[in-house]
Each structure stands twice: as C-alpha cells, then as structure tokens.
Design a protein around this motif. Structure first.
Motif, mmCIF file in Angstrom:
data_model
loop_
_atom_site.group_PDB
_atom_site.id
_atom_site.type_symbol
_atom_site.label_atom_id
_atom_site.label_comp_id
_atom_site.label_asym_id
_atom_site.label_seq_id
_atom_site.Cartn_x
_atom_site.Cartn_y
_atom_site.Cartn_z
ATOM 1 N N ARG A 67 0.843 -1.190 0.000
ATOM 2 C CA ARG A 67 0.000 0.000 0.000
ATOM 3 C C ARG A 67 0.884 1.247 0.000
ATOM 4 O O ARG A 67 1.969 1.255 0.568
ATOM 5 C CB ARG A 67 -0.928 0.012 1.219
ATOM 6 C CG ARG A 67 -1.944 -1.123 1.188
ATOM 7 C CD ARG A 67 -2.930 -1.040 2.346
ATOM 8 N NE ARG A 67 -3.882 -2.138 2.280
ATOM 9 C CZ ARG A 67 -5.001 -2.134 1.553
ATOM 10 N NH1 ARG A 67 -5.297 -1.054 0.816
ATOM 11 N NH2 ARG A 67 -5.804 -3.164 1.541
ATOM 12 N N VAL A 68 0.390 2.301 -0.632
ATOM 13 C CA VAL A 68 1.165 3.530 -0.774
ATOM 14 C C VAL A 68 1.353 4.186 0.586
ATOM 15 O O VAL A 68 0.392 4.400 1.336
ATOM 16 C CB VAL A 68 0.463 4.517 -1.731
ATOM 17 C CG1 VAL A 68 1.216 5.838 -1.771
ATOM 18 C CG2 VAL A 68 0.364 3.910 -3.126
ATOM 19 N N ARG A 69 2.587 4.519 0.883
ATOM 20 C CA ARG A 69 2.891 5.220 2.127
ATOM 21 C C ARG A 69 3.201 6.691 1.883
ATOM 22 O O ARG A 69 2.903 7.538 2.706
ATOM 23 C CB ARG A 69 4.102 4.577 2.826
ATOM 24 C CG ARG A 69 3.853 3.177 3.335
ATOM 25 C CD ARG A 69 5.049 2.677 4.108
ATOM 26 N NE ARG A 69 5.348 3.534 5.255
ATOM 27 C CZ ARG A 69 6.433 3.392 6.026
ATOM 28 N NH1 ARG A 69 7.331 2.474 5.740
ATOM 29 N NH2 ARG A 69 6.619 4.203 7.030
ATOM 30 N N TYR A 70 3.829 6.998 0.740
ATOM 31 C CA TYR A 70 4.293 8.366 0.511
ATOM 32 C C TYR A 70 4.422 8.631 -0.978
ATOM 33 O O TYR A 70 4.814 7.751 -1.751
ATOM 34 C CB TYR A 70 5.653 8.559 1.205
ATOM 35 C CG TYR A 70 6.334 9.869 0.897
ATOM 36 C CD1 TYR A 70 5.864 11.062 1.437
ATOM 37 C CD2 TYR A 70 7.446 9.907 0.056
ATOM 38 C CE1 TYR A 70 6.494 12.275 1.154
ATOM 39 C CE2 TYR A 70 8.085 11.111 -0.230
ATOM 40 C CZ TYR A 70 7.602 12.292 0.321
ATOM 41 O OH TYR A 70 8.208 13.477 0.037
ATOM 42 N N ALA A 71 4.072 9.837 -1.347
ATOM 43 C CA ALA A 71 4.255 10.274 -2.735
ATOM 44 C C ALA A 71 4.837 11.679 -2.721
ATOM 45 O O ALA A 71 4.441 12.520 -1.901
ATOM 46 C CB ALA A 71 2.924 10.267 -3.487
ATOM 47 N N THR A 72 5.792 11.944 -3.596
ATOM 48 C CA THR A 72 6.493 13.228 -3.595
ATOM 49 C C THR A 72 5.667 14.311 -4.280
ATOM 50 O O THR A 72 4.742 14.015 -5.066
ATOM 51 C CB THR A 72 7.843 13.099 -4.314
ATOM 52 O OG1 THR A 72 7.595 12.795 -5.692
ATOM 53 C CG2 THR A 72 8.699 12.033 -3.673
ATOM 54 N N PRO A 73 5.994 15.586 -4.014
ATOM 55 C CA PRO A 73 5.292 16.684 -4.713
ATOM 56 C C PRO A 73 5.388 16.583 -6.231
ATOM 57 O O PRO A 73 4.446 16.960 -6.939
ATOM 58 C CB PRO A 73 6.017 17.924 -4.178
ATOM 59 C CG PRO A 73 6.545 17.516 -2.829
ATOM 60 C CD PRO A 73 6.930 16.077 -2.986
ATOM 61 N N ALA A 74 6.527 16.078 -6.738
ATOM 62 C CA ALA A 74 6.678 15.949 -8.192
ATOM 63 C C ALA A 74 5.640 14.985 -8.758
ATOM 64 O O ALA A 74 5.117 15.188 -9.867
ATOM 65 C CB ALA A 74 8.088 15.480 -8.538
ATOM 66 N N PHE A 75 5.335 13.919 -8.008
ATOM 67 C CA PHE A 75 4.318 12.965 -8.461
ATOM 68 C C PHE A 75 2.968 13.664 -8.573
ATOM 69 O O PHE A 75 2.215 13.446 -9.529
ATOM 70 C CB PHE A 75 4.238 11.795 -7.472
ATOM 71 C CG PHE A 75 3.172 10.794 -7.794
ATOM 72 C CD1 PHE A 75 3.421 9.762 -8.688
ATOM 73 C CD2 PHE A 75 1.907 10.877 -7.227
ATOM 74 C CE1 PHE A 75 2.431 8.833 -9.003
ATOM 75 C CE2 PHE A 75 0.920 9.957 -7.537
ATOM 76 C CZ PHE A 75 1.189 8.934 -8.422
ATOM 77 N N HIS A 76 2.666 14.520 -7.594
ATOM 78 C CA HIS A 76 1.401 15.264 -7.621
ATOM 79 C C HIS A 76 1.357 16.213 -8.826
ATOM 80 O O HIS A 76 0.336 16.298 -9.526
ATOM 81 C CB HIS A 76 1.230 16.048 -6.325
ATOM 82 C CG HIS A 76 0.103 17.031 -6.351
ATOM 83 N ND1 HIS A 76 -1.219 16.663 -6.463
ATOM 84 C CD2 HIS A 76 0.106 18.400 -6.308
ATOM 85 C CE1 HIS A 76 -1.995 17.738 -6.467
ATOM 86 N NE2 HIS A 76 -1.210 18.812 -6.380
ATOM 87 N N ARG A 77 2.479 16.879 -9.098
ATOM 88 C CA ARG A 77 2.516 17.812 -10.224
ATOM 89 C C ARG A 77 2.338 17.076 -11.554
ATOM 90 O O ARG A 77 1.697 17.569 -12.480
ATOM 91 C CB ARG A 77 3.842 18.585 -10.225
ATOM 92 C CG ARG A 77 3.988 19.586 -9.088
ATOM 93 C CD ARG A 77 5.175 20.527 -9.343
ATOM 94 N NE ARG A 77 6.441 19.811 -9.411
ATOM 95 C CZ ARG A 77 7.234 19.572 -8.361
ATOM 96 N NH1 ARG A 77 6.848 19.990 -7.146
ATOM 97 N NH2 ARG A 77 8.366 18.931 -8.507
ATOM 98 N N MET A 78 2.916 15.855 -11.608
ATOM 99 C CA MET A 78 2.863 15.096 -12.853
ATOM 100 C C MET A 78 1.491 14.478 -13.091
ATOM 101 O O MET A 78 1.045 14.377 -14.237
ATOM 102 C CB MET A 78 3.920 13.991 -12.833
ATOM 103 C CG MET A 78 5.356 14.511 -12.829
ATOM 104 S SD MET A 78 6.554 13.216 -12.430
ATOM 105 C CE MET A 78 6.297 12.076 -13.767
#
Length: 248
Positions: free
Chosen positions: A226-237
């Motif tokens: 399960r996803v624990r963390y996603a970076t700001p770049a992932f959100h921007r993309m």
C-alpha cells in the motif's frame, strides 16, 4: 546461664576497679528467646572511700537491636543493589537538600567519588542550561502530586566538559499532610539512543529534501503493497495528491 553471669560479674568488677560510670549492652536469655538489655552501672563508694559495690539500672533494648539488625541487612541489600546496577542511583532529602549519588551515577559522567558533593545543587549545576527550566518544571509537577512518576530526558555535563543524554526517573514520598519529604530514582545513559535518533532525523531530512526537489515523481509502498508516501513531483505530474493515493 553461667557464661552470662560471669560476663556480668566481670563488668561489675571493671566498674569498681576503674571507679567510673559505664553504659553497656548485654545479651540476656529468657527461655528459648534471646534478647538484649542496656545497663547503666556506677561504683558505690563507702564513707571510708572504699568501693563497696555497684548500682545502676537496665532496660530492655531487644526491639531496638532487632531494628538495628534489620536496618543493617537492608542497607547491605541496598548497597549490593546499587553496586550491581548499571543505572546511577540517587536519593534526595527534599527537606534538607541533602542528596546521595551512587558511584555509578558519578562514574557515568566521568567523575571520581569525591568530586561530587552530597547536595542537590551538585546535580543542578551539571544540567545543561537549555534543559534546566524544563526539567525543574517537570519535577515540580511531580512534587505537587500532578504526576505519579517523574521522568525527563536531559543533558548532564561530564568531567571532560562534554554532555551526555540522561533519562532521569524518580518517585517522591510524602508525609501525612501531603508534603514531599524524599525523592529517589535512577539515571540511565541514553546518549547512544539520542545520537542514533538524531542521525535518523538528519537522514530523513536529507531524503525529504532530495525527493522534494527532484523533478522525478517517487512513490513508496509498505510491506502490504500500500502507498505510504508520494512526492510533490508525483502530484505535479499526475494531479493526484498524497492524501488521495495514501493507502491505495
């Protein structure tokens, strides 16, 4: 018993021969139970100046002797426990300010036995200035009955001028009106743990900075996939924020 009678007589003769008053503790036997008496003796001087006997009184001190013996055994057990403990032991008379610091308590900081006095101020002068106010507030909370135990992490100055992180724990004893009369506890060296925690924080901060500044999107998963963390770049993309993807 004959052996006791001979001892009593020898004491009496010594008093008469020395013409002096004495107070002695003597064993007594009463049936199967042995006890102790404290005897005061003085010589009786006749009109001619000759010693004609002794006079005095005796009182039963069996209970006191038993208490003294129990205290000695208790002190011996305490000393053995203190010597065998890895933690430093301290004991503070909150009324007089007198304090006891075990040998391990002192050596933990690099001090010899005679380099630390027996007053609570000895401890206070070693506390890091940045920690002192916080620690005293926490201690006062316990002394006023607001907390069941006292516990604080603080830095204490070592003999070489450096500082060690110490976990200080203690518990106060109160009199009938509720006033603190004594407080005892232990010191545990947690320097290695604190340094490890600091290294982990530094590493996490470095990784956070790297991930935050990287143009690439990173996603981390736990052992259950399960996803624990996603970076700001992932959100921007992707336009998917961390709150939405977490746990997926």
């Amino acid at each position: 018993p004959a052996e006791l009678a001979e001892k009593y007589i020898a004491d009496d003769l010594a008093v008469m021969a020395g013409r002096r008053e004495v107070t002695v503790e003597e064993p007594v036997a009463s049936g199967a139970a042995a006890g102790w008496i404290e005897t005061y003796k003085k010589p009786v001087i006749g009109d001619s100046g000759n010693v004609i006997g002794t006079v005095g009184f005796a009182r039963d001190i069996t209970e006191r002797k038993h208490m003294e013996q129990a205290l000695q055994e208790s002190e011996l057990r305490f000393e053995l426990a203190v010597r065998g403990a890895n933690d430093g032991i301290w004991d503070w008379n909150t009324t007089t300010g007198e304090a006891f610091f075990s040998e391990q308590w002192k050596s933990m900081l690099g001090y010899a036995i005679d380099e630390i006095g027996s007053d609570i101020s000895e401890w206070q002068r070693l506390v890091h200035p940045e920690d002192l106010e916080r620690v005293l507030v926490e201690m006062q909370r316990h002394l006023t009955g607001k907390t069941p135990l006292y516990a604080a992490e603080l830095r204490l100055r070592c003999r070489d001028g450096g500082y060690k992180w110490i976990l200080c724990r203690g518990k106060a004893m109160f009199d009938a009106p509720g006033n603190p009369v004594r407080m005892s506890g232990s010191h545990t060296d947690i320097t290695e743990r604190r340094e490890s925690e600091a290294r982990i924080r530094d590493r996490n901060e470095q990784l956070d900075a790297i991930f935050s500044l990287s143009p690439d999107g990173f996603v981390s998963f736990d052992a259950t996939r399960r996803v624990r963390y996603a970076t700001p770049a992932f959100h921007r993309m992707t336009g998917i924020d961390e709150a939405t993807i977490a746990g997926m």
